[in-house]
Design a protein around this motif. Structure first.
Motif, PDB file in Angstrom:
ATOM      1  N   GLU A 116      88.819  19.008-141.563  1.00 41.98           N
ATOM      2  CA  GLU A 116      89.453  18.466-142.760  1.00 41.98           C
ATOM      3  C   GLU A 116      90.665  17.591-142.427  1.00 41.98           C
ATOM      4  O   GLU A 116      90.957  16.632-143.133  1.00 41.98           O
ATOM      5  CB  GLU A 116      89.859  19.601-143.704  1.00 41.98           C
ATOM      6  CG  GLU A 116      90.478  19.142-145.002  1.00 41.98           C
ATOM      7  CD  GLU A 116      89.559  18.274-145.857  1.00 41.98           C
ATOM      8  OE1 GLU A 116      90.088  17.441-146.608  1.00 41.98           O
ATOM      9  OE2 GLU A 116      88.318  18.424-145.777  1.00 41.98           O
ATOM     10  N   CYS A 117      91.354  17.897-141.343  1.00 40.32           N
ATOM     11  CA  CYS A 117      92.517  17.087-140.968  1.00 40.32           C
ATOM     12  C   CYS A 117      92.106  15.701-140.475  1.00 40.32           C
ATOM     13  O   CYS A 117      92.948  14.828-140.306  1.00 40.32           O
ATOM     14  CB  CYS A 117      93.368  17.798-139.921  1.00 40.32           C
ATOM     15  SG  CYS A 117      92.588  17.932-138.316  1.00 40.32           S
ATOM     16  N   THR A 121      92.398   9.786-145.074  1.00 39.74           N
ATOM     17  CA  THR A 121      93.683  10.014-145.745  1.00 39.74           C
ATOM     18  C   THR A 121      94.584  10.907-144.909  1.00 39.74           C
ATOM     19  O   THR A 121      95.773  10.620-144.729  1.00 39.74           O
ATOM     20  CB  THR A 121      93.459  10.647-147.130  1.00 39.74           C
ATOM     21  OG1 THR A 121      92.621   9.773-147.888  1.00 39.74           O
ATOM     22  CG2 THR A 121      94.761  10.888-147.858  1.00 39.74           C
ATOM     23  N   ASN A 122      94.029  11.995-144.389  1.00 36.93           N
ATOM     24  CA  ASN A 122      94.845  12.915-143.604  1.00 36.93           C
ATOM     25  C   ASN A 122      95.285  12.311-142.272  1.00 36.93           C
ATOM     26  O   ASN A 122      96.402  12.567-141.824  1.00 36.93           O
ATOM     27  CB  ASN A 122      94.104  14.231-143.386  1.00 36.93           C
ATOM     28  CG  ASN A 122      94.110  15.083-144.628  1.00 36.93           C
ATOM     29  OD1 ASN A 122      94.945  14.920-145.512  1.00 36.93           O
ATOM     30  ND2 ASN A 122      93.168  16.000-144.728  1.00 36.93           N
ATOM     31  N   ARG A 125      98.194  10.175-143.005  1.00 34.40           N
ATOM     32  CA  ARG A 125      99.357  11.004-143.340  1.00 34.40           C
ATOM     33  C   ARG A 125      99.994  11.613-142.094  1.00 34.40           C
ATOM     34  O   ARG A 125     101.202  11.552-141.907  1.00 34.40           O
ATOM     35  CB  ARG A 125      98.956  12.095-144.335  1.00 34.40           C
ATOM     36  CG  ARG A 125     100.173  12.806-144.909  1.00 34.40           C
ATOM     37  CD  ARG A 125      99.817  13.867-145.924  1.00 34.40           C
ATOM     38  NE  ARG A 125      99.364  15.036-145.169  1.00 34.40           N
ATOM     39  CZ  ARG A 125      98.271  15.729-145.448  1.00 34.40           C
ATOM     40  NH1 ARG A 125      97.500  15.407-146.441  1.00 34.40           N
ATOM     41  NH2 ARG A 125      97.940  16.770-144.722  1.00 34.40           N
ATOM     42  N   TRP A 126      99.177  12.211-141.210  1.00 32.71           N
ATOM     43  CA  TRP A 126      99.800  12.844-140.039  1.00 32.71           C
ATOM     44  C   TRP A 126     100.330  11.812-139.058  1.00 32.71           C
ATOM     45  O   TRP A 126     101.326  12.049-138.384  1.00 32.71           O
ATOM     46  CB  TRP A 126      98.949  13.914-139.382  1.00 32.71           C
ATOM     47  CG  TRP A 126      97.585  13.653-138.862  1.00 32.71           C
ATOM     48  CD1 TRP A 126      96.408  14.040-139.433  1.00 32.71           C
ATOM     49  CD2 TRP A 126      97.213  13.004-137.638  1.00 32.71           C
ATOM     50  NE1 TRP A 126      95.343  13.652-138.644  1.00 32.71           N
ATOM     51  CE2 TRP A 126      95.807  13.019-137.530  1.00 32.71           C
ATOM     52  CE3 TRP A 126      97.930  12.388-136.613  1.00 32.71           C
ATOM     53  CZ2 TRP A 126      95.113  12.470-136.474  1.00 32.71           C
ATOM     54  CZ3 TRP A 126      97.239  11.831-135.531  1.00 32.71           C
ATOM     55  CH2 TRP A 126      95.858  11.875-135.489  1.00 32.71           C
TER      56      TRP A 126
END
Length: 133
Positions: A116-117, A121-122, A125-126
């Motif tokens: 999921e990470c 989008t993720n 973000r990270w």
């Protein structure tokens, strides 16, 4: 930014489709991909080539779960050449239900949580979080 080092341990080749789905999200960034496997899988190698992915495939002995293959990759690279290290591996479904901090950790549940990470989008973000630290 230096490229990402991406290690994929492909113990369960039937789960390549799942790994590939998230790997495609990472391919928008500079990366070097190392794939460890216990035996050759010509259909997966063809798929990798069709994707235009410049990956290094390494056959390893079935020992050490996904950790020993990761150490094999680390022996072949200079970590200073990379901004980030991403380690992926296949996780098959285990039919018994187990929970860890509210997350189902059967094979499929754990795999879904792990990947999921790596949604687009993720990742953005990270990366923003890491680059601003």
């Amino acid at each position: 930014m230096k490229p990402f080092l991406i290690h994929i341990h492909l113990f369960y080749p039937e789960l390549w489709w799942c790994v590939k789905r998230y790997l495609l999200n990472l391919m928008t960034y500079p990366c070097r991909v190392y794939i460890t496997q216990v035996e050759d899988h010509p259909d997966i190698q063809e798929d990798i080539e069709a994707m235009g992915l410049n990956a290094t495939l390494i056959n390893v002995v079935n020992r050490g779960y996904d950790v020993a293959p990761f150490l094999e990759v680390l022996k072949r690279v200079q970590l200073d050449d990379f901004s980030y290290v991403i380690k992926m591996h296949t996780k098959r479904h285990i039919p018994r239900r187990m929970w860890l901090q509210g997350i189902e950790v059967t094979g499929a549940g754990w795999r879904d949580y792990m990947y999921e990470c790596l949604t687009s989008t993720n990742i953005a973000r990270w990366l923003t979080e890491f680059e601003n630290k």
